[in-house]
Design a protein around this motif. Structure first.
Motif, PDB file in Angstrom:
ATOM      1  N   SER A   1      -7.244  72.646  22.939  1.00  0.00           N
ATOM      2  CA  SER A   1      -7.681  71.457  23.026  1.00  0.00           C
ATOM      3  C   SER A   1      -8.462  70.797  21.907  1.00  0.00           C
ATOM      4  O   SER A   1      -8.689  69.612  21.612  1.00  0.00           O
ATOM      5  N   SER A   2      -8.755  71.848  20.945  1.00  0.00           N
ATOM      6  CA  SER A   2      -9.480  71.271  19.615  1.00  0.00           C
ATOM      7  C   SER A   2      -8.572  71.111  18.719  1.00  0.00           C
ATOM      8  O   SER A   2      -8.972  70.560  17.733  1.00  0.00           O
ATOM      9  N   THR A   3      -7.301  70.866  18.704  1.00  0.00           N
ATOM     10  CA  THR A   3      -6.313  70.579  17.728  1.00  0.00           C
ATOM     11  C   THR A   3      -5.685  69.350  18.303  1.00  0.00           C
ATOM     12  O   THR A   3      -5.081  68.793  17.410  1.00  0.00           O
ATOM     13  N   ILE A   4      -5.911  68.844  19.578  1.00  0.00           N
ATOM     14  CA  ILE A   4      -5.346  67.650  20.135  1.00  0.00           C
ATOM     15  C   ILE A   4      -6.062  66.321  19.295  1.00  0.00           C
ATOM     16  O   ILE A   4      -4.921  65.534  18.946  1.00  0.00           O
ATOM     17  N   PRO A   5      -7.196  66.304  18.955  1.00  0.00           N
ATOM     18  CA  PRO A   5      -7.607  65.194  18.268  1.00  0.00           C
ATOM     19  C   PRO A   5      -6.811  64.910  16.928  1.00  0.00           C
ATOM     20  O   PRO A   5      -6.801  63.730  16.359  1.00  0.00           O
ATOM     21  N   ILE A   6      -6.180  66.028  16.279  1.00  0.00           N
ATOM     22  CA  ILE A   6      -5.604  65.744  14.885  1.00  0.00           C
ATOM     23  C   ILE A   6      -4.185  64.897  15.186  1.00  0.00           C
ATOM     24  O   ILE A   6      -3.644  64.391  14.264  1.00  0.00           O
ATOM     25  N   GLN A   7      -3.600  64.579  16.429  1.00  0.00           N
ATOM     26  CA  GLN A   7      -2.610  64.103  16.736  1.00  0.00           C
ATOM     27  C   GLN A   7      -3.119  62.530  16.322  1.00  0.00           C
ATOM     28  O   GLN A   7      -2.286  61.880  15.833  1.00  0.00           O
ATOM     29  N   LYS A   8      -4.197  62.328  16.576  1.00  0.00           N
ATOM     30  CA  LYS A   8      -4.880  60.862  16.054  1.00  0.00           C
ATOM     31  C   LYS A   8      -4.808  60.604  14.687  1.00  0.00           C
ATOM     32  O   LYS A   8      -4.435  59.712  14.330  1.00  0.00           O
ATOM     33  N   ASP A   9      -5.293  61.856  14.004  1.00  0.00           N
ATOM     34  CA  ASP A   9      -5.281  61.889  12.508  1.00  0.00           C
ATOM     35  C   ASP A   9      -3.987  61.299  11.844  1.00  0.00           C
ATOM     36  O   ASP A   9      -3.969  60.775  10.766  1.00  0.00           O
ATOM     37  N   ILE A  10      -2.739  61.981  12.440  1.00  0.00           N
ATOM     38  CA  ILE A  10      -1.641  61.691  11.906  1.00  0.00           C
ATOM     39  C   ILE A  10      -1.257  60.341  12.202  1.00  0.00           C
ATOM     40  O   ILE A  10      -0.761  59.786  11.320  1.00  0.00           O
ATOM     41  N   VAL A  11      -1.336  59.834  13.399  1.00  0.00           N
ATOM     42  CA  VAL A  11      -0.911  58.615  13.609  1.00  0.00           C
ATOM     43  C   VAL A  11      -1.946  57.613  12.821  1.00  0.00           C
ATOM     44  O   VAL A  11      -1.194  56.614  12.199  1.00  0.00           O
ATOM     45  N   ASP A  12      -2.941  58.056  12.582  1.00  0.00           N
ATOM     46  CA  ASP A  12      -4.119  56.967  11.547  1.00  0.00           C
ATOM     47  C   ASP A  12      -3.333  56.971  10.247  1.00  0.00           C
ATOM     48  O   ASP A  12      -3.485  56.199   9.604  1.00  0.00           O
ATOM     49  N   TYR A  13      -3.100  57.941   9.698  1.00  0.00           N
ATOM     50  CA  TYR A  13      -2.735  58.305   8.366  1.00  0.00           C
ATOM     51  C   TYR A  13      -1.412  57.429   8.202  1.00  0.00           C
ATOM     52  O   TYR A  13      -1.348  56.760   7.101  1.00  0.00           O
ATOM     53  N   PHE A  14      -0.494  57.307   9.042  1.00  0.00           N
ATOM     54  CA  PHE A  14       0.726  56.363   8.847  1.00  0.00           C
ATOM     55  C   PHE A  14       0.063  54.871   9.183  1.00  0.00           C
ATOM     56  O   PHE A  14       0.774  53.933   8.373  1.00  0.00           O
ATOM     57  N   LEU A  15      -0.781  54.559   9.903  1.00  0.00           N
ATOM     58  CA  LEU A  15      -1.379  53.269   9.854  1.00  0.00           C
ATOM     59  C   LEU A  15      -2.154  53.074   8.298  1.00  0.00           C
ATOM     60  O   LEU A  15      -1.795  51.676   8.005  1.00  0.00           O
ATOM     61  N   ALA A  16      -2.780  54.227   7.774  1.00  0.00           N
ATOM     62  CA  ALA A  16      -3.556  53.551   6.678  1.00  0.00           C
ATOM     63  C   ALA A  16      -2.542  53.433   5.617  1.00  0.00           C
ATOM     64  O   ALA A  16      -2.669  52.655   4.476  1.00  0.00           O
ATOM     65  N   GLN A  17      -1.184  53.903   5.611  1.00  0.00           N
ATOM     66  CA  GLN A  17      -0.122  54.013   4.783  1.00  0.00           C
ATOM     67  C   GLN A  17       0.505  52.478   4.916  1.00  0.00           C
ATOM     68  O   GLN A  17       1.361  51.851   4.198  1.00  0.00           O
ATOM     69  N   GLY A  18       0.167  51.846   6.260  1.00  0.00           N
ATOM     70  CA  GLY A  18       0.777  50.576   6.215  1.00  0.00           C
ATOM     71  C   GLY A  18       2.197  50.617   7.151  1.00  0.00           C
ATOM     72  O   GLY A  18       2.788  49.351   7.108  1.00  0.00           O
ATOM     73  N   ASN A  19       2.641  51.749   7.477  1.00  0.00           N
ATOM     74  CA  ASN A  19       3.995  51.660   7.823  1.00  0.00           C
ATOM     75  C   ASN A  19       4.280  52.399   9.133  1.00  0.00           C
ATOM     76  O   ASN A  19       5.073  53.099   9.536  1.00  0.00           O
ATOM     77  N   LYS A  20       3.188  52.261  10.055  1.00  0.00           N
ATOM     78  CA  LYS A  20       3.344  53.196  11.218  1.00  0.00           C
ATOM     79  C   LYS A  20       4.483  52.572  12.089  1.00  0.00           C
ATOM     80  O   LYS A  20       4.806  53.307  12.710  1.00  0.00           O
ATOM     81  N   GLU A  21       4.448  51.035  12.053  1.00  0.00           N
ATOM     82  CA  GLU A  21       5.504  50.578  12.786  1.00  0.00           C
ATOM     83  C   GLU A  21       6.868  50.781  12.462  1.00  0.00           C
ATOM     84  O   GLU A  21       7.772  50.372  13.168  1.00  0.00           O
ATOM     85  N   ASP A  22       7.198  51.536  11.484  1.00  0.00           N
ATOM     86  CA  ASP A  22       8.533  51.967  10.930  1.00  0.00           C
ATOM     87  C   ASP A  22       8.993  53.117  11.951  1.00  0.00           C
ATOM     88  O   ASP A  22      10.185  53.305  11.912  1.00  0.00           O
ATOM     89  N   TYR A  23       8.199  53.602  12.528  1.00  0.00           N
ATOM     90  CA  TYR A  23       8.439  54.914  13.513  1.00  0.00           C
ATOM     91  C   TYR A  23       8.181  54.783  14.973  1.00  0.00           C
ATOM     92  O   TYR A  23       6.885  54.090  14.925  1.00  0.00           O
ATOM     93  N   LYS A  24       8.517  55.497  15.902  1.00  0.00           N
ATOM     94  CA  LYS A  24       8.093  55.808  16.992  1.00  0.00           C
ATOM     95  C   LYS A  24       7.317  57.234  17.040  1.00  0.00           C
ATOM     96  O   LYS A  24       7.862  58.072  16.590  1.00  0.00           O
ATOM     97  N   PHE A  25       6.328  57.062  17.796  1.00  0.00           N
ATOM     98  CA  PHE A  25       5.432  58.272  17.857  1.00  0.00           C
ATOM     99  C   PHE A  25       5.528  59.097  19.187  1.00  0.00           C
ATOM    100  O   PHE A  25       5.013  58.274  20.177  1.00  0.00           O
ATOM    101  N   LEU A  26       5.822  60.279  19.476  1.00  0.00           N
ATOM    102  CA  LEU A  26       5.804  61.016  20.595  1.00  0.00           C
ATOM    103  C   LEU A  26       4.751  62.098  20.433  1.00  0.00           C
ATOM    104  O   LEU A  26       4.938  63.180  19.499  1.00  0.00           O
TER     105      LEU A  26
END
Lengths: 214, 462
Positions: free
Chosen positions: A152-177
Motif C-alpha cells: 500500500s505504501s509503495t503504490i504512490p511511487i507509481q505516480k512518481d515514475i509517471v511524473d518523472y517522464f512528464l518532467a522530462q517532457g516525453n511521457k507521451e512517447d510511451y504507454k504506462f501500465l
C-alpha cells in the motif's frame, strides 16, 4: 517439415534450451525457413502460456522456456533479417517494481505471461527508482512502461515514475501500465497511466490492447 | 538457541556464490522436482485435505531433504547458506512446544496441536490493507471487542499523513507507524484488553518501524520473512535481531506461491514445509504461520492454495513437536465483507486447519487490496467453525471443505470474487463497532447451513 516444426515445439514444451536449439537447427537444415521456425516457437510458447494460466506448468518452467525461445531467436533473427522476412513485433515492455518494494512474485508472473504472448520484456527487477525506468525507456524505446507496486505504501511511487517522464517532457512517447496490491483503475487514471491490470492475465490482455493487438 | 543464529548468518559471507536466477532455475527448482518424484508426491485436486498420513509424512521428508540439499539463498550477498541435517534435527529437538503472546490477563499460550486434537483452536485476527486514518481506531476497537479473538495483527496501513502519501524510507512512514501504534494502543485500552497481542508489520522499511518500538507492549512483535522461495537477506536478519534484542515476538510464515516459483500445489506443500524448517533454523521465531497463495489470482482460499496449506500443515503437525502453526486464509479472503462467500472462504480454512493440526485465522476481505476491507466477524466465525469441526477427522473434513469450495470456487476460476462486498463503515455501526443487522443475517444464514451439515455451532448469534 511438419515433423521438424513439431519437434521445435516439443523441445520448447520440455523447457529445454539445448534441445530447442538442436531442434531449431535441425528444422533449418531440413529446409524450413527461419520464419516458419519462428512461428512454430511462438505457437509453442502460446500453448505454454495457456498451460501456465491453468497451472499445468509453472513459473520456473515458463522462465526456462523463455530462455530457450530467446536463444533460438538469436539464431533465427539474422537469417530473417537477411531474407527480409521479419515477423511483426507484438511489442516491447520495460517492466519493474518500484523503489522501496522488493516483491518480485507479481512482476515475474506478469512478465512470464507477457513472454508467452510474444512481448519482448526488459526486466528491471525490484526496488527500481524512477530515473532507472526513464533511462531504460530511453535506451530500449519500449511501447509500454509497466510499473508494479505491491505494498500500500509503495503504490504512490507509481505516480512518481509517471511524473518523472512528464518532467522530462516525453511521457507521451510511451504507454504506462500499472498494477499490483491495492491499485485499481481509478488510481491508474488519476496518475495518468494508460492501463491497469489486476493480475498477470488481465495485465497482459490490457498490454495487448495498448499495442493494438488485443 | 539464539547463540546459533550468527553461526548460520555468517555463512551468507562464506557460502557458494550464485546469481538469483541460477538459484531459482538451476538449483532450487530441479531439487523441488527431484524430491517430489522420489516420494511420488502428486496433486490430487479432490483430496484437498490429506487422506493419508503416509503422504503427509513424505511431504515432510521431501521438505527436509530439500532444505538439507540446497540450503537458503541470501539475496544480499548472493551466497548460499547451507544447513546440515544435524542442524535441522537439533533445531527441531530444541524448538519450543508452546509459545506466549500478549501480556497480563490478555496473555495467551499457543500449544502444539495434533491433527486429531479436539480442543478449540487459537484464532488470529488480521487487519490488512489501506485504511482511512480517521476510521482505523474504530476498526481496531471492533477487533478488540471480539472476545473469541486471541491475538491480532493490527496491520491497517495508513496511506497518507500530514497531507502526504506515505512511502517507504521517508519520515512520513515513521509518522504513520507511530500514528498506527497510537490508534492500536488507544483501542486496546479503551476496549479493556491492553495486553492483547499486536504483531503487525505495517511498515515496509525497518527504519520506518524502529522509532515506534517504544510504543510496543512486551507481548507484541513483528514479522520477518523467509522470502519466497527459500531466500533471505540481511534486511530480514536485521529485523530478527532487532526483535530478539528488544525481547519482542518474531513471527513469519511459509508463503509458497502456487503456480509460481513454488510449482504445483504439491510441489508448493513441500516448499512451504521447507520454508518453515528454514525459518526455525535461521530466525528462531516466537510464532509461525503458513500463507500459500495462488500466484495467478493471489487467492489464499482457492482449491490449490488450500491443498498446499493443508498438506504442509498436516506434514508439520505430524512430524514436529512445535507450537501450532496458523494456516490459511491467514486473515485474507477474496470476497469482501458482508457477503456469503466471505464466510464460506473462512469456513473452508477453519474446518481443514483444525483437522490437520493448524490454528485458524480470519478477518480481512478483498484480498487486502481495497480501503477499509477488514472486519473481525470473520475471525470470530473462524473460531466458531474451527471449534465445532475439531476432531471430525480427515475424511469428513475433506468432504466439508469441498462443499465449502463449491460455494465460491467458480468465482475464483473466473477471477471475479474480489469484486463483491462492502467496506467496514458500510457493514459495521461505527459508533458501537458492532456488525450491522444485514451482516449478521448473512453470518447466521451461513451458520445455519453449516449446522445442517452436522457442525455444532452453539454460540449466541448476537
Amino acid at each position: 517439415m511438419a515433423d521438424a516444426l513439431q519437434s521445435v515445439k516439443d523441445a520448447l514444451g520440455a523447457f529445454d534450451k539445448e534441445k530447442t536449439l538442436e531442434a531449431v537447427n535441425a528444422a533449418l537444415e531440413g529446409g524450413a525457413s527461419a520464419r516458419q521456425v519462428f512461428d512454430a516457437l511462438i505457437e509453442g510458447m502460446t500453448a505454454i502460456g495457456k498451460d501456465f494460466e491453468k497451472m499445468i506448468c509453472f513459473l520456473p518452467e515458463v522462465m526456462k522456456a523463455t530462455d530457450a525461445m530467446k536463444a533460438a531467436f538469436e539464431v533465427l533473427m539474422p537469417i530473417m533479417v537477411e531474407a527480409d522476412d521479419l515477423p511483426e513485433k507484438v511489442g516491447t515492455v520495460v517492466f519493474g517494481t518500484v523503489k522501496g518494494d522488493i516483491h518480485n512474485v507479481g512482476k515475474d508472473m506478469v512478465i512470464s505471461v507477457m513472454n508467452t504472448q510474444g512481448f519482448d520484456v526488459i526486466d528491471l527487477g525490484v526496488d527500481v527508482p524512477a530515473s532507472k525506468f526513464y533511462e531504460a525507456a530511453e535506451l530500449h524505446k519500449p511501447d509500454i512502461v509497466a510499473i508494479c507496486a505491491i505494498m500500500s505504501s509503495t503504490i504512490p511511487i507509481q505516480k512518481d515514475i509517471v511524473d518523472y517522464f512528464l518532467a522530462q517532457g516525453n511521457k507521451e512517447d510511451y504507454k504506462f501500465l500499472v498494477g499490483g496490491g491495492s491499485t485499481n483503475p481509478a488510481w491508474a487514471e488519476k496518475i495518468g497511466a494508460d492501463g491497469w491490470g489486476k493480475d498477470a492475465v488481465e495485465a497482459t490482455d490490457v498490454a495487448l490492447k495498448l499495442v493494438g493487438k488485443g | 538457541m539464539r547463540a546459533r543464529m550468527f553461526d548460520y548468518w555468517a555463512r551468507a559471507e562464506t557460502g557458494e556464490m550464485m546469481s538469483e536466477k541460477d538459484w531459482d532455475l538451476e538449483l532450487y527448482w530441479p531439487a523441488v522436482v527431484e524430491v517430489c518424484q522420489k516420494y511420488g508426491l502428486e496433486y490430487v485436486p479432490e483430496e484437498v485435505v490429506p487422506q493419508s498420513n503416509e503422504v503427509s509424512d513424505n511431504v515432510f521428508k521431501a521438505a527436509y531433504e530439500l532444505l538439507a540439499k540446497i540450503g537458503v539463498y541470501c539475496q544480499s550477498s548472493e551466497r548460499i547458506i547451507k544447513i546440515s541435517e544435524n542442524e535441522i534435527d537439533e533445531t527441531l529437538r530444541l524448538f519450543p512446544s508452546e509459545t506466549i503472546l500478549g501480556e497480563g490477563t490478555d496473555q495467551i499460550t499457543i500449544k502444539h496441536r495434533d491433527p486429531e486434537d479436539t480442543h478449540p483452536p487459537n484464532v488470529l485476527a488480521r487487519i490488512l490493507g489501506p485504511h482511512d486514518p480517521d476510521l482505523l481506531y474504530k476498526v481496531c476497537l471492533a477487533y478488540v471487542k471480539e472476545p473469541r479473538i486471541d491475538h491480532v495483527h493490527f496491520q491497517g496501513v495508513i496511506p497518507y499523513i500530514h497531507g502526504i502519501n506515505v512511502k517507504p524510507g521517508t519520515p512520513f512512514e515513521i509518522a504513520a507507524e507511530i500514528r498506527r501504534r497510537h490508534e492500536v494502543n488507544a483501542a486496546r485500552y479503551d476496549g479493556g484488553r491492553p495486553g492483547l497481542s499486536d504483531c503487525a508489520s505495517a511498515t515496509v522499511s525497518l527504519q520506518g518501524q524502529m522509532p515506534a518500538y517504544r510504543f510496543m507492549g512486551s507481548g507484541d512483535g513483528s514479522q520477518v520473512y523467509i522470502m519466497p522461495h527459500l531466500k533471505t537477506s540481511y534486511e530480514q536478519m536485521s529485523r530478527v535481531y532487532a526483535m530478539h534484542q528488544l525481547n519482542r515476538k518474531v513471527w513469519g510464515l511459509g508463503q509458497a506461491f502456487v503456480g509460481g516459483l513454488a510449482g504445483s500445489p504439491m510441489h508448493a506443500a513441500v516448499v512451504c514445509t521447507a520454508e518453515l524448517l528454514a525459518y526455525c533454523v535461521l530466525y528462531e521465531p516466537t510464532y509461525l504461520g503458513i500463507w500459500p497463495a495462488d500466484a495467478i489470482y493471489f487467492a489464499t482460499t482457492s482449491r490449490t492454495a488450500y491443498f498446499t496449506n493443508f498438506y504442509c500443515g498436516h506434514a508439520w503437525a505430524r512430524n514436529t513437536g512445535t507450537f501450532a502453526v496458523t494456516g490459511n486464509p491467514w486473515g485474507i479472503v477474496c470476497a469482501g465483507p458482508c457477503t456469503h462467500e466471505y464466510f464460506w472462504e473462512h469456513a473452508a480454512g477453519a474446518i481443514g486447519n483444525v483437522n490437520v493440526g493448524l490454528n485458524v485465522a480470519g478477518g480481512t476481505g478483498w484480498q487486502s487490496g481495497q480501503v477499509n476491507g477488514a472486519t473481525p466477524i470473520g475471525a470470530r466465525f473462524a473460531h466458531e467453525v474451527g471449534s465445532a469441526a475439531a476432531g471430525l477427522g480427515l475424511e469428513k473434513a475433506n468432504e466439508l471443505v469441498n462443499k465449502c469450495l463449491d460455494k465460491y470456487e467458480d468465482q475464483i476460476v473466473s477471477r471475479q470474487l474480489h469484486k463483491k462486498g462492502k467496506a467496514f463503515q458500510d457493514c459495521y455501526d461505527t459508533e458501537s463497532c458492532r456488525p450491522t443487522q444485514e451482516y449478521l443475517d448473512i453470518y447466521n444464514e451461513v451458520k445455519d447451513e453449516l449446522r445442517g451439515w452436522g457442525l455444532d455451532l452453539p454460540y449466541l448469534d448476537d
